[in-house]
Scaffold this motif. Structure first.
Motif, PDB file in Angstrom:
ATOM      1  N   VAL A 154     -19.464 -12.087   4.601  1.00 27.15           N
ATOM      2  CA  VAL A 154     -20.391 -11.005   4.416  1.00 27.15           C
ATOM      3  C   VAL A 154     -20.210 -10.248   5.846  1.00 27.15           C
ATOM      4  O   VAL A 154     -20.207  -9.079   5.909  1.00 27.15           O
ATOM      5  CB  VAL A 154     -21.826 -11.566   4.217  1.00 27.15           C
ATOM      6  CG1 VAL A 154     -22.966 -10.160   4.471  1.00 27.15           C
ATOM      7  CG2 VAL A 154     -22.175 -11.801   2.718  1.00 27.15           C
ATOM      8  N   ALA A 155     -20.368 -11.282   6.819  1.00 30.55           N
ATOM      9  CA  ALA A 155     -20.061 -10.704   8.354  1.00 30.55           C
ATOM     10  C   ALA A 155     -18.799  -9.980   8.521  1.00 30.55           C
ATOM     11  O   ALA A 155     -18.862  -8.788   9.196  1.00 30.55           O
ATOM     12  CB  ALA A 155     -20.297 -11.858   9.216  1.00 30.55           C
ATOM     13  N   THR A 156     -17.714 -10.390   8.122  1.00 30.23           N
ATOM     14  CA  THR A 156     -16.417  -9.793   8.428  1.00 30.23           C
ATOM     15  C   THR A 156     -16.504  -8.456   7.424  1.00 30.23           C
ATOM     16  O   THR A 156     -15.891  -7.419   8.071  1.00 30.23           O
ATOM     17  CB  THR A 156     -15.168 -10.654   7.724  1.00 30.23           C
ATOM     18  OG1 THR A 156     -15.388 -11.109   6.533  1.00 30.23           O
ATOM     19  CG2 THR A 156     -15.136 -11.658   9.134  1.00 30.23           C
ATOM     20  N   ARG A 157     -17.078  -8.422   6.433  1.00 26.20           N
ATOM     21  CA  ARG A 157     -16.784  -7.159   5.454  1.00 26.20           C
ATOM     22  C   ARG A 157     -18.036  -6.205   6.154  1.00 26.20           C
ATOM     23  O   ARG A 157     -17.576  -4.957   6.236  1.00 26.20           O
ATOM     24  CB  ARG A 157     -17.589  -7.411   4.022  1.00 26.20           C
ATOM     25  CG  ARG A 157     -17.613  -6.409   3.229  1.00 26.20           C
ATOM     26  CD  ARG A 157     -17.652  -6.820   1.783  1.00 26.20           C
ATOM     27  NE  ARG A 157     -16.483  -7.708   1.199  1.00 26.20           N
ATOM     28  CZ  ARG A 157     -15.933  -7.627   0.089  1.00 26.20           C
ATOM     29  NH1 ARG A 157     -16.597  -6.759  -0.615  1.00 26.20           N
ATOM     30  NH2 ARG A 157     -15.268  -8.685   0.013  1.00 26.20           N
ATOM     31  N   ILE A 158     -18.916  -6.456   6.862  1.00 28.00           N
ATOM     32  CA  ILE A 158     -19.793  -5.431   7.428  1.00 28.00           C
ATOM     33  C   ILE A 158     -19.040  -4.976   8.825  1.00 28.00           C
ATOM     34  O   ILE A 158     -18.851  -3.852   8.976  1.00 28.00           O
ATOM     35  CB  ILE A 158     -21.099  -6.072   7.914  1.00 28.00           C
ATOM     36  CG1 ILE A 158     -21.984  -6.330   6.677  1.00 28.00           C
ATOM     37  CG2 ILE A 158     -21.796  -5.185   9.013  1.00 28.00           C
ATOM     38  CD1 ILE A 158     -23.241  -7.237   7.131  1.00 28.00           C
ATOM     39  N   ALA A 159     -18.273  -5.954   9.480  1.00 27.50           N
ATOM     40  CA  ALA A 159     -17.477  -5.594  10.570  1.00 27.50           C
ATOM     41  C   ALA A 159     -16.294  -4.648  10.252  1.00 27.50           C
ATOM     42  O   ALA A 159     -15.924  -3.791  11.116  1.00 27.50           O
ATOM     43  CB  ALA A 159     -17.099  -6.839  11.377  1.00 27.50           C
ATOM     44  N   THR A 160     -15.677  -4.866   9.100  1.00 30.27           N
ATOM     45  CA  THR A 160     -14.699  -4.217   9.040  1.00 30.27           C
ATOM     46  C   THR A 160     -14.766  -2.732   8.246  1.00 30.27           C
ATOM     47  O   THR A 160     -13.996  -1.906   8.113  1.00 30.27           O
ATOM     48  CB  THR A 160     -13.602  -4.776   8.009  1.00 30.27           C
ATOM     49  OG1 THR A 160     -14.341  -5.139   6.792  1.00 30.27           O
ATOM     50  CG2 THR A 160     -13.084  -6.150   8.657  1.00 30.27           C
TER      51      THR A 160
END
Length: 63
Positions: free
Chosen positions: A30-36
């Motif tokens: 989830v965090a990487t999806r938000i960051a990208t």
């Protein structure tokens, strides 16, 4: 490639704290999806990881 590395780092930090690798992997995803997806998301996730690292090092130094 950076997306995979960031997800692994966030997942490991969360998993180590909670003792559950599956939860860490999910939160890392989830965090990487938000960051990208956006620049503000990248700043938020990156800042949170940096703050956590600084906090942990300071806490380790005190003890």
């Amino acid at each position: 490639m950076l997306k995979s590395i960031a997800g692994a780092v966030v997942g490991e930090v969360i998993g180590r704290k909670r003792g559950n690798g599956l939860l860490g992997a999910g939160i890392g995803l989830v965090a990487t999806r938000i960051a990208t997806r956006s620049i503000p998301g990248l700043l938020l996730v990156g800042g949170a990881i940096a703050a956590k690292t600084i906090y942990d090092k300071r806490k380790e130094r005190k003890s």
